[in-house]
Each structure stands twice: as C-alpha cells, then as structure tokens.
Scaffold this motif. Structure first.
Motif, PDB file in Angstrom:
ATOM      1  N   ASN A  74       0.850  -1.178   0.000  1.00 39.61           N
ATOM      2  CA  ASN A  74       0.000   0.000   0.000  1.00 39.61           C
ATOM      3  C   ASN A  74       0.897   1.244   0.000  1.00 39.61           C
ATOM      4  N   TRP A  75       0.832   2.041  -1.055  1.00 37.23           N
ATOM      5  CA  TRP A  75       1.685   3.217  -1.207  1.00 37.23           C
ATOM      6  C   TRP A  75       0.895   4.481  -0.868  1.00 37.23           C
ATOM      7  N   PHE A  76       1.519   5.366  -0.100  1.00 33.44           N
ATOM      8  CA  PHE A  76       0.833   6.562   0.398  1.00 33.44           C
ATOM      9  C   PHE A  76       1.820   7.709   0.564  1.00 33.44           C
ATOM     10  N   CYS A  77       1.298   8.912   0.733  1.00 34.95           N
ATOM     11  CA  CYS A  77       2.132  10.082   1.001  1.00 34.95           C
ATOM     12  C   CYS A  77       2.541  10.061   2.469  1.00 34.95           C
ATOM     13  N   GLY A  78       3.839  10.180   2.735  1.00 35.00           N
ATOM     14  CA  GLY A  78       4.337  10.196   4.101  1.00 35.00           C
ATOM     15  C   GLY A  78       4.021  11.479   4.846  1.00 35.00           C
ATOM     16  N   ASP A  79       3.622  12.536   4.114  1.00 29.53           N
ATOM     17  CA  ASP A  79       3.287  13.802   4.769  1.00 29.53           C
ATOM     18  C   ASP A  79       1.807  13.899   5.130  1.00 29.53           C
ATOM     19  N   CYS A  80       0.935  13.688   4.151  1.00 29.06           N
ATOM     20  CA  CYS A  80      -0.501  13.855   4.425  1.00 29.06           C
ATOM     21  C   CYS A  80      -1.238  12.535   4.624  1.00 29.06           C
ATOM     22  N   GLY A  81      -0.602  11.417   4.283  1.00 26.86           N
ATOM     23  CA  GLY A  81      -1.209  10.107   4.504  1.00 26.86           C
ATOM     24  C   GLY A  81      -2.139   9.623   3.413  1.00 26.86           C
ATOM     25  N   THR A  82      -2.295  10.370   2.341  1.00 29.27           N
ATOM     26  CA  THR A  82      -3.199   9.961   1.267  1.00 29.27           C
ATOM     27  C   THR A  82      -2.747   8.641   0.655  1.00 29.27           C
ATOM     28  N   ARG A  83      -3.656   7.656   0.611  1.00 24.60           N
ATOM     29  CA  ARG A  83      -3.391   6.377  -0.042  1.00 24.60           C
ATOM     30  C   ARG A  83      -3.460   6.614  -1.538  1.00 24.60           C
ATOM     31  N   LEU A  84      -2.399   6.229  -2.277  1.00 24.53           N
ATOM     32  CA  LEU A  84      -2.297   6.521  -3.700  1.00 24.53           C
ATOM     33  C   LEU A  84      -2.525   5.311  -4.604  1.00 24.53           C
ATOM     34  N   PHE A  85      -1.892   4.182  -4.271  1.00 23.97           N
ATOM     35  CA  PHE A  85      -2.050   2.994  -5.105  1.00 23.97           C
ATOM     36  C   PHE A  85      -1.630   1.759  -4.320  1.00 23.97           C
ATOM     37  N   HIS A  86      -2.043   0.611  -4.828  1.00 24.68           N
ATOM     38  CA  HIS A  86      -1.724  -0.693  -4.247  1.00 24.68           C
ATOM     39  C   HIS A  86      -1.023  -1.547  -5.294  1.00 24.68           C
ATOM     40  N   GLU A  87      -0.004  -2.276  -4.866  1.00 19.20           N
ATOM     41  CA  GLU A  87       0.641  -3.281  -5.694  1.00 19.20           C
ATOM     42  C   GLU A  87       0.345  -4.636  -5.080  1.00 19.20           C
ATOM     43  N   ARG A  88      -0.021  -5.595  -5.922  1.00 22.59           N
ATOM     44  CA  ARG A  88      -0.301  -6.941  -5.454  1.00 22.59           C
ATOM     45  C   ARG A  88       0.768  -7.872  -5.988  1.00 22.59           C
ATOM     46  N   THR A  89       1.431  -8.590  -5.102  1.00 22.12           N
ATOM     47  CA  THR A  89       2.526  -9.467  -5.523  1.00 22.12           C
ATOM     48  C   THR A  89       2.054 -10.539  -6.495  1.00 22.12           C
ATOM     49  N   TYR A  90       0.791 -10.914  -6.431  1.00 22.65           N
ATOM     50  CA  TYR A  90       0.255 -11.951  -7.309  1.00 22.65           C
ATOM     51  C   TYR A  90      -0.154 -11.407  -8.675  1.00 22.65           C
ATOM     52  N   SER A  91      -0.050 -10.086  -8.877  1.00 18.21           N
ATOM     53  CA  SER A  91      -0.404  -9.476 -10.153  1.00 18.21           C
ATOM     54  C   SER A  91       0.629  -8.399 -10.495  1.00 18.21           C
ATOM     55  N   PRO A  92       1.851  -8.801 -10.834  1.00 12.28           N
ATOM     56  CA  PRO A  92       2.943  -7.836 -11.008  1.00 12.28           C
ATOM     57  C   PRO A  92       2.826  -6.916 -12.216  1.00 12.28           C
ATOM     58  N   ASN A  93       1.949  -7.225 -13.164  1.00 11.32           N
ATOM     59  CA  ASN A  93       1.828  -6.404 -14.366  1.00 11.32           C
ATOM     60  C   ASN A  93       0.788  -5.296 -14.259  1.00 11.32           C
ATOM     61  N   THR A  94       0.064  -5.255 -13.133  1.00 10.67           N
ATOM     62  CA  THR A  94      -0.937  -4.209 -12.933  1.00 10.67           C
ATOM     63  C   THR A  94      -0.800  -3.630 -11.526  1.00 10.67           C
ATOM     64  N   ILE A  95      -1.332  -2.436 -11.356  1.00  9.57           N
ATOM     65  CA  ILE A  95      -1.481  -1.848 -10.026  1.00  9.57           C
ATOM     66  C   ILE A  95      -2.885  -1.276  -9.933  1.00  9.57           C
ATOM     67  N   ASN A  96      -3.326  -1.023  -8.700  1.00  7.29           N
ATOM     68  CA  ASN A  96      -4.630  -0.413  -8.465  1.00  7.29           C
ATOM     69  C   ASN A  96      -4.435   0.988  -7.908  1.00  7.29           C
ATOM     70  N   VAL A  97      -4.727   1.973  -8.730  1.00  8.63           N
ATOM     71  CA  VAL A  97      -4.667   3.365  -8.313  1.00  8.63           C
ATOM     72  C   VAL A  97      -5.940   3.681  -7.537  1.00  8.63           C
ATOM     73  N   LYS A  98      -5.817   4.442  -6.469  1.00  7.24           N
ATOM     74  CA  LYS A  98      -6.985   4.908  -5.734  1.00  7.24           C
ATOM     75  C   LYS A  98      -7.526   6.104  -6.516  1.00  7.24           C
ATOM     76  N   PRO A  99      -8.634   5.931  -7.238  1.00  7.24           N
ATOM     77  CA  PRO A  99      -9.051   6.913  -8.232  1.00  7.24           C
ATOM     78  C   PRO A  99      -9.508   8.258  -7.674  1.00  7.24           C
ATOM     79  N   GLY A 100      -9.810   8.323  -6.395  1.00  9.14           N
ATOM     80  CA  GLY A 100     -10.140   9.623  -5.806  1.00  9.14           C
ATOM     81  C   GLY A 100      -8.968  10.572  -5.790  1.00  9.14           C
TER      82      GLY A 100
END
Length: 151
Positions: A74-100
C-alpha cells in the motif's frame, strides 16, 4: 479525457501520471477497504504497471496480508497520509490506483462490486454491474465490461 491522466496526494508532495488507458474500475466493500478509505468502500482503478509513473516525490509503503493470504503493498504520502495505489505481488503487471486521487474524477464509472456480502446495508448495489459476494477468481470479465462501457 485524454492521456496522460494525472493525480496526486492531498498536500501536493506526490504527483503521478497514468500513461495508458485503465483496464477496469471497481468498488470493493471488504472490511480492509472500508478501513483504509474510512468510508463504506474503496475504489480501485486497475492500470498497467508500466503505464504508472511517479513524477514528483517519493511515496512510502506499508505491506499487509489480504484475506486471501496474499501480500499487498500500500503506497501513500508520508506527509498527508493519502493512499495513492496498491501493488499486489500476485499481479505484477498491474497496479490499483486509488481513483479519488486523480485530478479529474468526473469520467469514472465503476463496472463491478467485490465483497458485496460486507457492503453497508444502506449502499445500493446496481444489478447493471458485475457483482461478487467475495473476491472474483477472474478479473477479465471486469476488463471486458470496462471496454464495453466505453470508459
């Protein structure tokens, strides 16, 4: 909308671009998504991994195990804490961006719902979408519906 799609965190320290068309957009009602979004559900915009580029800043990572036992970064901003995207080890060719976190969200139209058995009782689940009681085995139906929708 035209490429690239741009977005970032609330404080502006992290910026990104999506340089290829997304593969799908879905809503997840699992308890982890409810916690991470501080809401009734989370949304995920699946994009090709090589089409996602951080253009400013360096996000921080927190790793957890999903209900399936698989690892999710789970990738996020270390300053404001906004969750930006997720990487799944079982799906290395895609990521899930938090669209908000996109600069323009007006074009977003989810095509599916995951973990509907955990949906809050006041959430209306459209029968026009692909709906799954838990985690779907095959996401390719979501990809097809996204293309059919013309998003």
């Amino acid at each position: 909308m035209s490429l690239p799609y741009t977005g970032g965190c609330q404080c502006g320290q992290i910026r990104y671009e999506i340089r290829a068309e997304p593969l799908t957009l879905y809503v997840c009602h699992c308890q982890e998504c409810q916690k991470q979004s501080s809401s009734a559900f989370g949304m995920s915009l699946t994009v090709p991994r090589d089409a996602f580029v951080i253009t400013q800043g360096q996000p921080k990572c927190w790793t957890r195990k999903a209900d399936s036992g698989r690892e999710v970064k789970n990738w996020f901003c270390g300053d404001c804490g906004t969750r930006l995207f997720h990487e799944r080890t079982y799906s290395p060719n895609t990521i899930n961006v938090k669209p908000g976190t996109l600069d323009d969200t007006t074009w977003l139209r989810p095509v599916g719902n995951f973990w509907t058995r955990n949906a809050q009782p006041w959430v209306v689940i459209s029968d026009q979408m692909l709906n799954y009681d838990g985690q779907p085995d095959d996401v390719h139906l979501l990809w097809q519906k996204w293309i059919q929708q013309g998003s």
